[in-house]
Scaffold this active site. Structure first.
Site, PDB file in Angstrom:
ATOM      1  N   HIS A  86       9.583   3.372   0.144  1.00  0.00           N
ATOM      2  CA  HIS A  86       8.455   3.562  -0.646  1.00  0.00           C
ATOM      3  C   HIS A  86       7.290   3.572   0.330  1.00  0.00           C
ATOM      4  O   HIS A  86       7.036   2.638   0.896  1.00  0.00           O
ATOM      5  CB  HIS A  86       8.488   2.549  -1.800  1.00  0.00           C
ATOM      6  N   ASP A 165       6.234  -1.452 -17.119  1.00  0.00           N
ATOM      7  CA  ASP A 165       5.650  -1.060 -15.930  1.00  0.00           C
ATOM      8  C   ASP A 165       4.683  -0.090 -16.140  1.00  0.00           C
ATOM      9  O   ASP A 165       3.310  -0.055 -15.896  1.00  0.00           O
ATOM     10  CB  ASP A 165       6.517  -0.749 -14.769  1.00  0.00           C
ATOM     11  N   ARG A 172      -3.710  -0.993 -16.388  1.00  0.00           N
ATOM     12  CA  ARG A 172      -4.541  -1.780 -15.061  1.00  0.00           C
ATOM     13  C   ARG A 172      -5.651  -0.865 -14.531  1.00  0.00           C
ATOM     14  O   ARG A 172      -6.745  -1.129 -13.967  1.00  0.00           O
ATOM     15  CB  ARG A 172      -3.741  -2.505 -14.233  1.00  0.00           C
ATOM     16  N   SER A 187       5.252  -4.159  -9.831  1.00  0.00           N
ATOM     17  CA  SER A 187       5.148  -2.876 -10.048  1.00  0.00           C
ATOM     18  C   SER A 187       6.252  -1.894  -9.264  1.00  0.00           C
ATOM     19  O   SER A 187       6.920  -1.121  -9.883  1.00  0.00           O
ATOM     20  CB  SER A 187       3.995  -2.302 -10.151  1.00  0.00           C
ATOM     21  N   LYS A 191      10.389  -0.809 -10.328  1.00  0.00           N
ATOM     22  CA  LYS A 191      11.245   0.503 -10.232  1.00  0.00           C
ATOM     23  C   LYS A 191      12.201   0.668  -9.215  1.00  0.00           C
ATOM     24  O   LYS A 191      13.079   1.219  -9.586  1.00  0.00           O
ATOM     25  CB  LYS A 191       9.952   1.448 -10.046  1.00  0.00           C
TER      26      LYS A 191
END
Lengths: 428, 428
Positions: A86, A165, A172, A187, A191
């Protein structure tokens, strides 16, 4: 049903610098998903969390509660181990494109649920969607089958994964509470943990074009996420990497696919190759295949074979001609000397304004739009030579893109050039 | 219409400890009133204000923006000066009832826009509504005429005054953002300044039964409000007064009216008389009538005449028998000794649970419900003597009221009793 807590009592505890208990966290995340805790209550709680923080236990529980709000995938029955990556988002960051098939070619499956771009940072799905026919939406069964047959999947996350999320992120975004490390970390990690990967490498970007502008905050975020992954049984490592300078020589969609294919063919810009290999080595090590050298798989063409198989499996044509922007505008070097700085944020803003990115998640993007630069920091340039090419389908976008590039690069004469390292730190 | 700012940029500035500019404050308050800034955005801004504060300029501008959201009254054409009082709320705080007619009897008009009770603190309008026929809702014209003829009005604030405050207060109530001194101060002062009073005395309560539990915070709130009033041209003074012990000998609605009438008749509990006179002297001095001694007007019956005229002008019958609770329960002293402590919060909670107060603003209240206590801190009590009488129309309420009183008072034997002063400080 009577509720065990009230939203106000939970908000007030965090507001007054208290710790939220596990049952309070479970309740508030679940009640928000159910709509019992209202948006205006969750946003004041998010601001209190941003300003007063959460400890490691609270962040872990918050993450677990977000995972529990939806389904959880399990790749335990696959014939090979899984490893994912990620990135916190950057400019010219096409690394997933060569990386996923490269790691697959090394025998490790990559189950990447990815996103679209917002603002100046690009999105992996937007880039891949510039390939004719390619589709991002897969069923869980299709994803599983492709992981078994090809070994790599990059697709859109379904609605079933961490719905809390999804709802919280949208909130947000409009309430000034994006920049809370506990909320960013939970967050991302909710995931990735729900996705079911066995190992995970985090590419935490630092610099002008990144979400985290300084190394200390980036390190705090990286350490928080590595802690969350490790506690959840995912082998997790983070690399802190530079995002003062954009990656490679392109920022856009189709032009980044093109650059990725060059890397898979054994060429491509040195920094893209370096980061792809560094992340591949971490992903392989995390999955217990540290003995395989990914550089070999770039050299022998097997990474390219995986790429083509991956694109085809999602109905894309890897040999199709990619879309090209209708209009282009060349920016020439205003002086001769060393290109000493090329600002990632300036390039990212320009690419966004040219149509490669979007302002709201429902906006379309242009496949061919973006910025190509013809020199990287450290390169010698001559006055009048092409420095950048701006690409778009709509020529009235050039002016604002040029504005974004003003002050975005320096050409110096005779000054010593100090290259900044791409790999800043490793945490894990 | 395009907006000059975005909600997120305003939120982020305060979140990051910046100062909001005057145009930003004007815009965010106005845009919130118009619904362009959403509830979830205002609540995260309110939390950022609560945690990061506002400076005096910001609070003054915020107050001015709330005033500008609605109409502004002007009593400049009245034949006498105006002076008002605001209490931050306490238990047994019926002071407005004797105070308004007393000050009117001294030649100064009192234009009090008042509210209903919420939670453990009573509301002036709820108390007055226990008088048969009395109505709280007056038009601006009726209010003006009554000020000229009687000299005192206590009525409900119309919807036209500071609508931004009304909307914001309801939001703060459910988002854990009530306890922000800048927002409390601007909420109170926007209404009082818009109301158009020439002078204002603030009764800032401190103690267990008050909103402010400690003197430092109460002083900060008082100083902020005095600054706001002074800057807006209102002669403003604040008294910090004790609310560890409830005022007088009653907490409820009709029973507080009864006690107020005793004060107007020249009797009543000493603390109620003391506070009424202290506030009356400040109100008179603020209006330039410091030469009048309000004690004379209690003694000669003219304050009582004003009371009756004030009640009649709003269709109430000052000579009617007040409602009486259907059921009563006597709490006896569990031991002999000195009543060394009677906790305002415990008494307030008990009165609330007996039906004198409400949990939500749409709930009704019982006119006859409440608590009478038969001894005050410092008094000697004998085991078995009546200590308190609980009053309600619904006897199933006694249990929870008795629970609220558990630990709410101490009877000590042989210990030295140190009375706490009622008037703690004066600011202005």
């Amino acid at each position: 049903m009577s509720e065990p807590f009230s939203a106000v009592e939970v908000i007030v505890r965090k507001r007054d610098r208290g710790e939220l208990s596990d049952p309070e966290i479970d309740w508030v995340v679940d009640a928000y998903t159910r709509g019992v805790v209202a948006d205006e209550q969750m946003s004041s709680l998010a601001m209190a969390i941003l300003l007063n923080g959460m400890n490691r236990r609270e962040i872990a529980r918050w993450t677990a509660a977000m995972i529990a709000s939806g389904e959880r995938m399990d790749f335990g029955t696959l014939s090979r181990p899984t490893s994912d990556k990620h990135s916190t988002g950057g400019v010219g960051d096409k690394i997933t494109l060569p990386l996923a098939p490269l790691v697959a070619a090394c025998g490790v499956a990559v189950p990447q649920l990815s996103g679209r771009g917002l603002g100046h940072t690009g999105g992996t799905l937007d880039k891949l969607e510039s390939i004719p026919g390619w589709r991002a939406a897969l069923s869980n069964e299709e994803m599983f089958a492709q992981l078994e047959s090809v070994g790599a999947v990059v697709c859109a996350a379904g609605d079933g994964l961490a719905p809390a999320d999804k709802k919280l992120y949208a909130l947000r975004d409009v309430t000034g509470t994006v920049e809370a490390i506990p909320l960013i970390a939970s967050s991302i990690m909710s995931k990735k943990i729900a996705e079911g990967t066995g190992a995970l490498v985090l590419d935490v970007k630092v610099g002008s074009g990144a979400f985290m502008k300084n190394v200390e905050l980036a390190r705090e975020l990286a350490e928080t996420m590595v802690g969350l992954g490790t506690d959840a049984g995912v082998h997790t490592v983070a690399l802190l990497t530079d995002m003062d300078t954009p990656l490679g020589l392109t920022a856009g969609n189709a032009i980044e696919v093109e650059e990725s294919v060059e890397v898979l063919a054994g060429g491509g810009p040195a920094d893209v190759v370096e980061l792809t290999l560094a992340l591949a080595r971490e992903m392989l090590a995390g999955a217990g295949r540290g003995d395989v050298d990914p550089a070999d798989k770039l050299a022998d063409g097997s990474a390219m074979d995986s790429w083509k198989a991956m694109v085809r499996a999602q109905d894309g044509d890897p040999d199709a001609v990619l879309p090209v922007a209708k209009e282009s505008h060349v920016v020439t070097a205003p002086a001769s000397g060393t290109l000493s700085r090329l600002d990632a944020m300036a390039v990212g803003m320009a690419a966004w304004r040219l149509g490669a990115g979007r302002s709201r998640k429902e906006d379309p993007v242009q496949a061919g739009a973006g910025v190509r630069w013809h020199a990287r920091p450290g390169d010698q340039v001559t006055e009048g030579q092409p420095l950048m090419t701006l690409l778009t389908d709509e020529p009235d976008r050039f002016d604002r893109a040029l504005e974004a590039l003003e002050g975005g690069y320096d050409i110096e004469h005779g000054a010593e050039f100090e290259p900044t390292p791409l790999l800043i730190d490793r945490i894990g």
